[in-house]
Design a protein around this motif. Sequence first.
Motif, PDB file in Angstrom:
ATOM      1  N   TRP A 267     -25.229  -2.600 -11.764  1.00 24.17           N
ATOM      2  CA  TRP A 267     -24.734  -2.288 -10.421  1.00 24.17           C
ATOM      3  C   TRP A 267     -23.288  -1.843 -10.554  1.00 24.17           C
ATOM      4  O   TRP A 267     -22.560  -2.309 -11.444  1.00 24.17           O
ATOM      5  CB  TRP A 267     -24.807  -3.543  -9.546  1.00 24.17           C
ATOM      6  N   HIS A 268     -22.847  -0.940  -9.682  1.00 29.93           N
ATOM      7  CA  HIS A 268     -21.441  -0.530  -9.678  1.00 29.93           C
ATOM      8  C   HIS A 268     -21.032  -0.034  -8.301  1.00 29.93           C
ATOM      9  O   HIS A 268     -21.875   0.397  -7.511  1.00 29.93           O
ATOM     10  CB  HIS A 268     -21.176   0.545 -10.733  1.00 29.93           C
ATOM     11  N   ALA A 269     -19.733  -0.111  -8.044  1.00 30.87           N
ATOM     12  CA  ALA A 269     -19.157   0.416  -6.808  1.00 30.87           C
ATOM     13  C   ALA A 269     -17.642   0.481  -6.975  1.00 30.87           C
ATOM     14  O   ALA A 269     -17.064  -0.234  -7.796  1.00 30.87           O
ATOM     15  CB  ALA A 269     -19.502  -0.481  -5.624  1.00 30.87           C
ATOM     16  N   PHE A 270     -17.019   1.356  -6.197  1.00 32.63           N
ATOM     17  CA  PHE A 270     -15.566   1.346  -6.079  1.00 32.63           C
ATOM     18  C   PHE A 270     -15.260   0.451  -4.879  1.00 32.63           C
ATOM     19  O   PHE A 270     -15.760   0.689  -3.782  1.00 32.63           O
ATOM     20  CB  PHE A 270     -15.017   2.759  -5.858  1.00 32.63           C
ATOM     21  N   VAL A 271     -14.471  -0.605  -5.090  1.00 30.61           N
ATOM     22  CA  VAL A 271     -14.195  -1.564  -4.027  1.00 30.61           C
ATOM     23  C   VAL A 271     -12.686  -1.648  -3.770  1.00 30.61           C
ATOM     24  O   VAL A 271     -11.886  -1.498  -4.693  1.00 30.61           O
ATOM     25  CB  VAL A 271     -14.755  -2.972  -4.351  1.00 30.61           C
ATOM     26  N   PRO A 272     -12.312  -1.910  -2.515  1.00 30.43           N
ATOM     27  CA  PRO A 272     -10.884  -2.104  -2.224  1.00 30.43           C
ATOM     28  C   PRO A 272     -10.346  -3.307  -2.994  1.00 30.43           C
ATOM     29  O   PRO A 272     -11.063  -4.279  -3.234  1.00 30.43           O
ATOM     30  CB  PRO A 272     -10.849  -2.368  -0.715  1.00 30.43           C
ATOM     31  N   GLU A 273      -9.085  -3.245  -3.355  1.00 29.51           N
ATOM     32  CA  GLU A 273      -8.451  -4.326  -4.128  1.00 29.51           C
ATOM     33  C   GLU A 273      -8.588  -5.672  -3.409  1.00 29.51           C
ATOM     34  O   GLU A 273      -8.810  -6.699  -4.044  1.00 29.51           O
ATOM     35  CB  GLU A 273      -6.974  -4.004  -4.365  1.00 29.51           C
ATOM     36  N   GLU A 274      -8.490  -5.667  -2.074  1.00 28.10           N
ATOM     37  CA  GLU A 274      -8.609  -6.920  -1.315  1.00 28.10           C
ATOM     38  C   GLU A 274      -9.995  -7.541  -1.521  1.00 28.10           C
ATOM     39  O   GLU A 274     -10.124  -8.758  -1.628  1.00 28.10           O
ATOM     40  CB  GLU A 274      -8.388  -6.681   0.192  1.00 28.10           C
ATOM     41  N   GLU A 275     -11.029  -6.708  -1.532  1.00 26.45           N
ATOM     42  CA  GLU A 275     -12.376  -7.237  -1.749  1.00 26.45           C
ATOM     43  C   GLU A 275     -12.519  -7.775  -3.169  1.00 26.45           C
ATOM     44  O   GLU A 275     -13.097  -8.842  -3.383  1.00 26.45           O
ATOM     45  CB  GLU A 275     -13.442  -6.170  -1.488  1.00 26.45           C
ATOM     46  N   LEU A 276     -11.973  -7.043  -4.134  1.00 29.40           N
ATOM     47  CA  LEU A 276     -12.013  -7.514  -5.519  1.00 29.40           C
ATOM     48  C   LEU A 276     -11.347  -8.883  -5.622  1.00 29.40           C
ATOM     49  O   LEU A 276     -11.903  -9.810  -6.218  1.00 29.40           O
ATOM     50  CB  LEU A 276     -11.324  -6.503  -6.440  1.00 29.40           C
ATOM     51  N   THR A 277     -10.191  -9.026  -5.024  1.00 31.40           N
ATOM     52  CA  THR A 277      -9.483 -10.305  -5.058  1.00 31.40           C
ATOM     53  C   THR A 277     -10.323 -11.412  -4.429  1.00 31.40           C
ATOM     54  O   THR A 277     -10.407 -12.520  -4.964  1.00 31.40           O
ATOM     55  CB  THR A 277      -8.122 -10.178  -4.343  1.00 31.40           C
ATOM     56  N   ALA A 278     -10.976 -11.109  -3.317  1.00 32.22           N
ATOM     57  CA  ALA A 278     -11.823 -12.101  -2.657  1.00 32.22           C
ATOM     58  C   ALA A 278     -13.015 -12.493  -3.526  1.00 32.22           C
ATOM     59  O   ALA A 278     -13.450 -13.649  -3.515  1.00 32.22           O
ATOM     60  CB  ALA A 278     -12.315 -11.558  -1.314  1.00 32.22           C
TER      61      ALA A 278
END
Length: 179
Positions: free
Chosen positions: A144-155
């Motif tokens: 699986w892959h996606a480009f995610v916002p940094e805030e989501e990555l941190t969460a």
Amino acid sequence: MSDASPAPARAADEILDLVDEHDEVVGQAPRGEVYARGLRHRCVFVLARDSSGRVFVHRRTATKLVFPSLYDMFVGGVVGAGESYDDAALREAQEELGVLGLPRPVPLFKFLYVSPGGEQSWWSYVYEVQCDLPVNPQAEEVAWHAFVPEEELTARLEEWEWVPDGRAAYERLRTHRAM
């Protein structure tokens, strides 16, 4: 981080430089032996962002030799014998993202990663690259892959199980940026 190529038998035979605590080359060995004996070698970690600043995140396939089914916010892998960190970063990013024509990744910092039990360590150079091209990761490596916002990555850091070396590199990156 990548630990396999399209031809796994060849990957185990790939020759890697062995390095000391100062990142000086002290010998060479096949990748399979390096992994089996926990010999110190070199790796690259490349944080890929799209034009919106989102980070490429992926989950490794269950068939990966190292860290199967775990999440990672980096693409990358081992540095081949005689290969520079910079060349390995570009090669690995293009291979893992499934693209050609990436700009050269920007080197950020280097650190010695030591596994949680202390039985393995490798020199790790962290890079960043902007990837505005459509990605096409290898299906045998990426589930699986996606480009995610940094805030989501941190969460997600506390919700998902991450590869330990990638997590360590990301924590160092966050500290590095705060400096």
